[in-house]
Design a protein around this motif. Structure first.
Motif, PDB file in Angstrom:
ATOM      1  N   GLU A 211       6.169 -10.004  -3.100  1.00 56.78           N
ATOM      2  CA  GLU A 211       4.940 -10.707  -3.459  1.00 56.78           C
ATOM      3  C   GLU A 211       3.770 -10.008  -2.774  1.00 56.78           C
ATOM      4  N   PRO A 212       2.550 -10.205  -3.309  1.00 57.66           N
ATOM      5  CA  PRO A 212       1.373  -9.652  -2.626  1.00 57.66           C
ATOM      6  C   PRO A 212       0.908 -10.603  -1.524  1.00 57.66           C
ATOM      7  N   GLU A 213       0.151 -10.097  -0.559  1.00 57.59           N
ATOM      8  CA  GLU A 213      -0.530 -11.002   0.365  1.00 57.59           C
ATOM      9  C   GLU A 213      -1.465 -11.865  -0.484  1.00 57.59           C
TER      10      GLU A 213
ATOM     11  N   ILE B 226      18.190 -16.082  -2.532  1.00 56.84           N
ATOM     12  CA  ILE B 226      17.262 -14.990  -2.236  1.00 56.84           C
ATOM     13  C   ILE B 226      17.436 -14.611  -0.764  1.00 56.84           C
ATOM     14  N   ASP B 227      17.715 -13.338  -0.518  1.00 57.37           N
ATOM     15  CA  ASP B 227      17.953 -12.916   0.870  1.00 57.37           C
ATOM     16  C   ASP B 227      16.657 -12.829   1.663  1.00 57.37           C
ATOM     17  N   SER B 228      15.598 -12.333   1.055  1.00 60.64           N
ATOM     18  CA  SER B 228      14.303 -12.334   1.747  1.00 60.64           C
ATOM     19  C   SER B 228      13.185 -12.067   0.750  1.00 60.64           C
ATOM     20  N   VAL B 229      11.977 -12.334   1.229  1.00 60.97           N
ATOM     21  CA  VAL B 229      10.771 -12.058   0.433  1.00 60.97           C
ATOM     22  C   VAL B 229       9.937 -11.054   1.227  1.00 60.97           C
ATOM     23  N   GLU B 230       9.549  -9.965   0.618  1.00 60.02           N
ATOM     24  CA  GLU B 230       8.678  -8.981   1.273  1.00 60.02           C
ATOM     25  C   GLU B 230       7.247  -9.193   0.780  1.00 60.02           C
ATOM     26  N   THR B 231       6.340  -9.374   1.728  1.00 64.00           N
ATOM     27  CA  THR B 231       4.929  -9.582   1.377  1.00 64.00           C
ATOM     28  C   THR B 231       4.173  -8.273   1.647  1.00 64.00           C
TER      29      THR B 231
ATOM     30  N   ILE C 112      -1.495  -1.185   0.882  1.00 62.57           N
ATOM     31  CA  ILE C 112      -0.223  -0.443   0.888  1.00 62.57           C
ATOM     32  C   ILE C 112       0.273  -0.229  -0.542  1.00 62.57           C
ATOM     33  N   ALA C 113       0.154  -1.250  -1.385  1.00 62.99           N
ATOM     34  CA  ALA C 113       0.598  -1.115  -2.783  1.00 62.99           C
ATOM     35  C   ALA C 113      -0.185   0.003  -3.480  1.00 62.99           C
ATOM     36  N   PHE C 114      -1.493   0.024  -3.289  1.00 61.32           N
ATOM     37  CA  PHE C 114      -2.303   1.042  -3.975  1.00 61.32           C
ATOM     38  C   PHE C 114      -2.083   2.431  -3.378  1.00 61.32           C
TER      39      PHE C 114
ATOM     40  N   ASP D  64      -7.040 -14.532  -3.281  1.00 62.77           N
ATOM     41  CA  ASP D  64      -7.131 -13.484  -4.298  1.00 62.77           C
ATOM     42  C   ASP D  64      -6.496 -12.188  -3.805  1.00 62.77           C
ATOM     43  N   HIS D  65      -5.946 -11.404  -4.748  1.00 59.32           N
ATOM     44  CA  HIS D  65      -5.416 -10.093  -4.373  1.00 59.32           C
ATOM     45  C   HIS D  65      -5.672  -9.146  -5.523  1.00 59.32           C
ATOM     46  N   ARG D  66      -5.641  -7.824  -5.220  1.00 56.31           N
ATOM     47  CA  ARG D  66      -5.908  -6.825  -6.280  1.00 56.31           C
ATOM     48  C   ARG D  66      -4.642  -6.436  -7.025  1.00 56.31           C
ATOM     49  N   ILE D  67      -3.481  -6.634  -6.408  1.00 58.47           N
ATOM     50  CA  ILE D  67      -2.212  -6.322  -7.087  1.00 58.47           C
ATOM     51  C   ILE D  67      -2.096  -7.268  -8.283  1.00 58.47           C
TER      52      ILE D  67
END
Ligand code: PMP
Length: 303
Positions: free
Chosen positions: A202-204, A235-240, A245-247, A215-218
């Protein structure tokens, strides 16, 4: 390859082994969903939502299809509806990319905007209001419809298993918007690899790790409510992942791998690299790149 219609080109996308030095020499395999005709993973969903509605008698001749969407589902639904000559209205929060909206219109859909501040929840509410006003209308509602994860359970998951030709999958790392892709692929892969970890991204600004909604840009991933499909898997984990970093990885993919991928793909790769840190040597991660950067050029994706 001779095909008789565009629908035959949905799916069977390449699975690319990335040329990247990941922690613990982990291998990362990315399913390139931008190779679908509508340009995203959601073409698979569009077909399944429309054909499920037809099979169940919820869609008949001239039924107006109404769907709340961030864009890619809208393109997938408009493409699938065209096959059956069904009119389509898509309810889209204003903030989502112009390119996606132009493509939805090109396919013949009508777009209804909702305020960005009301998020996808506002779009869902507006779609339901429209459906109550328009006779012979149907809202497939990707956010709750079991035909959503089913689309990926039936197609994307089995394709990945076939692509890998017996290579074991240690972890699936994939983003969630509606959660359909992640849940359907997890269900299919865990039948073959029962010990596989299922990790979503997920995005921050999304709430799965207990963060505050903002709001986020992703684009394409991030939730305002926990997807109901999550009840059917562990679900083993969620990465935020942060926008920056995504861009960064969106640019890295273009410059180093020749891959034009959107920001949810950049987030997925960032998360896969983070997950690799805690996996045994030579593990295998499968991730999904849902769409292309080309539909975000007006938003300065490479600036
Ligand atoms: N990435 C992009 C670009 C998308 O458009 C979507 C769908 N909103 C996703 C990821 C997430 O897919 P899902 O809705 O199946 O969780």
């Amino acid at each position: 390859m001779l095909v008789n219609n565009i629908y035959q080109t949905i799916g069977n996308t390449p699975l690319l082994k990335l040329d990247i030095t990941a922690p613990n020499d982990v291998n990362i395999y990315a399913k390139l969903e931008m190779f679908n005709p509508g340009g995203s993973v959601k073409d698979r969903l569009g077909v399944n939502l429309i054909e499920d509605g037809l099979k169940k008698g919820k869609i008949t001749k001239n039924t107006t299809i109404i769907e709340p969407t961030a864009g890619n589902t809208g393109i997938g639904v408009a493409l699938a509806a065209q096959k059956y000559h069904l009119p389509v209205k898509l309810v889209v929060p204003e903030k989502f990319s112009q390119e996606k909206q132009i493509l939805m219109k090109a396919l013949g859909a009508q777009i209804i905007h909702t305020p960005s501040s009301q998020g996808i929840t506002g779009a869902i509410k507006k779609a339901q209001e429209l459906a109550s006003e328009i006779e012979n209308s149907y809202v497939p509602l990707q956010f709750r419809n079991p035909a959503n994860p089913e689309a990926y359970y039936k197609t994307l998951g089995p394709e990945i298993i076939a692509d890998l030709k017996g290579i074991n999958v240690t972890a699936l790392v994939a983003g969630s918007g509606s959660g359909g892709t992640f849940v359907g692929v997890t269900q299919a892969l865990q039948e073959k690899y029962p010990d596989m970890q299922a990790i979503t991204v997920e995005p921050e600004g999304s709430i799965l790790n207990g963060g505050v909604e903002h709001d986020h840009r992703i684009e394409g991933i991030g939730v305002e409510f926990v997807p109901p499909f999550f009840n059917s898997i562990n679900i083993d984990s969620v990465e935020t992942i942060s926008d920056d970093i995504a861009f960064y990885y969106v640019k890295w993919l273009a410059k180093n791998q020749g891959v034009f991928a959107g920001s949810s793909s950049g987030a997925a790769l960032a998360a896969a690299l983070r997950v690799a840190e805690s996996l045994p040597d030579n593990s295998n991660i499968v991730t999904i790149f849902p769409d292309s950067s080309e539909r975000y050029l007006s938003k300065g994706i490479y600036d």
